[in-house]
Scaffold this active site. Structure first.
Site, PDB file in Angstrom:
ATOM      1  CB  SER A  92      -0.909  -0.021   1.309  1.00  0.00           C
ATOM      2  OG  SER A  92      -1.917  -1.079   1.091  1.00  0.00           O
ATOM      3  N   GLY A 323      -6.600  -5.221  -3.084  1.00  0.00           N
ATOM      4  CA  GLY A 323      -6.853  -4.617  -1.795  1.00  0.00           C
ATOM      5  C   GLY A 323      -5.898  -3.449  -1.328  1.00  0.00           C
ATOM      6  CG  ASP A 324      -2.136  -5.171   0.011  1.00  0.00           C
ATOM      7  OD1 ASP A 324      -2.860  -5.190   0.910  1.00  0.00           O
ATOM      8  OD2 ASP A 324      -1.262  -6.141  -0.416  1.00  0.00           O
ATOM      9  CB  ALA A 325      -3.466  -1.695  -5.517  1.00  0.00           C
TER      10      ALA A 325
END
Length: 372
Positions: A92, A323-325
């Site tokens: 992230s 999701g991290d992105a």
């Protein structure tokens, strides 16, 4: 309905645009701090038999057990195996750095080993523009994460934390490192960091609340809510959380862990938002992604849904890191005071780019994203 953002005033940032449509980036150096478990992703395409052999489920995240030890060696021998710097929080932070394109806008802490993998991760993140301040454990190898990618693009993650599990709060409290916490306007940790250093998360969370900064966490994985020691740590951190991220499955398990009977995502998001909060200067914002379905955002008694960018199934390469992105893109706008719709738009853009590539990787520039 749009959620107005009070964060420009709170962070002393003005998101006005210059002649080229980009926001004024003054004051962004060291504005976002990530703290988490740095892992080298070992990524390979596998089949159903592989999942069955090691007792893995699609779209799940677990910590490695003894039975998984042979898996890493087996994956290393597969055709097309890739080694990609990872760990949820580090992913992230690298994405936020990529979106902002301001050298040193982000900083990151975590523990690695004194080995080639740790050196490679440092080099990669530094090249991306992240201010990396790893704690180095000379006696333990750098952590790895098996990224088992099915042919439909779904993934199963098995993390062998190794050195990442040895992070100590004493590293955060060192003068130069604590200065990064003091300079940061946003602090972010994936829930996975609770397995390594809940003490560090509490130090950062309490600092954020006391200084009216934004503290963000990610639910990250169902097991963090189902294993009593981790659930206890999560509960201790929650009063200090300003923004919490998760997907629909994690939200459902959150509800279960709290004894709530509903599985309605809107209701769950609203309930999480209304849990007791230490810093009364702002309400808690809950952001729940749902894959190809709209993202649900709850804050201050209101709920909105934000559509995602649709992508033909045949163009999906790897959902690992999506999701991290999303979180990285979201934070890149939050730090300049954008409202949650703009934060979600940036998150959707980043995730859209990442799922068309292998692992949490990205091109040199965020070409195609237009700043509002």
């Amino acid at each position: 309905m749009r959620f107005a953002s009070p964060f420009c005033r709170a962070l002393s940032l003005e998101p006005h645009s210059n002649l080229f449509g980009l926001p004024n980036m003054t004051g962004l150096v060291r504005s976002i701090l990530g703290m988490g478990n740095p892992l080298l992703d070992v990524s390979a395409v596998i089949d159903g038999k592989f999942l069955e052999k090691y007792g893995l489920d699609k779209n799940n995240q677990i910590l490695a057990e003894d039975k998984h030890e042979p898996m890493y060696k087996e994956m290393a021998g597969l055709s097309g195996v890739e080694y990609i710097p990872g760990g949820a929080t580090q992913n992230s932070i690298r994405i936020a750095q990529w979106m902002l394109q301001v050298a040193g806008a982000t900083s990151y802490m975590g523990c690695v080993g004194k080995d080639e993998f740790g050196t490679k991760m440092r080099e990669t993140a530094t090249k991306d523009g992240v201010n990396v301040q790893y704690m180095v454990d000379p006696d333990t190898a750098t952590g790895t994460c098996a990224v088992c990618v099915s042919k439909d693009g779904s993934r199963s993650l098995v993390a062998n934390l190794a050195a990442a599990n040895n992070y100590k709060a004493s590293h955060l409290e060192e003068k130069d490192n604590f200065a990064l916490l003091e300079q940061a306007r946003i602090i972010y940790s994936a829930g996975f960091f609770l397995t390594a250093s809940p003490e560090s998360m509490l130090i950062a969370a309490k600092h954020a609340a006391a200084n009216n900064k934004i503290y963000c966490v990610n639910i990250s994985a169902p097991f963090l809510l189902l294993v009593p020691p981790f659930k206890k740590s999560f509960t201790e951190v929650m009063p200090y959380v300003d923004f919490i991220f998760g997907n629909e499955d994690e939200a459902a398990v959150f509800a279960e862990s709290e004894g709530w009977k509903t599985r309605n995502i809107t209701e769950i998001a609203s309930k999480i938002a209304s849990l007791p909060k230490e810093n009364g200067a702002r309400g808690r914002t809950v952001v729940i992604t749902q894959g190809a379905e709209p993202t649900v955002v709850a804050s201050q008694g209101k709920v909105i849904v934000v559509p995602v960018i649709m992508l033909p199934k045949e163009k999906v390469v790897d959902t690992n890191g999506a999701g991290d992105a999303f979180v990285g893109g979201f934070l890149s706008q939050l730090v300049v005071g954008k409202d949650v719709q703009e934060c979600c738009r940036a998150g959707n853009f980043a995730a859209h780019v990442v799922i068309q590539r292998s692992g949490c990787t990205f091109p040199e520039k965020p070409t195609g994203f237009t700043w509002a």
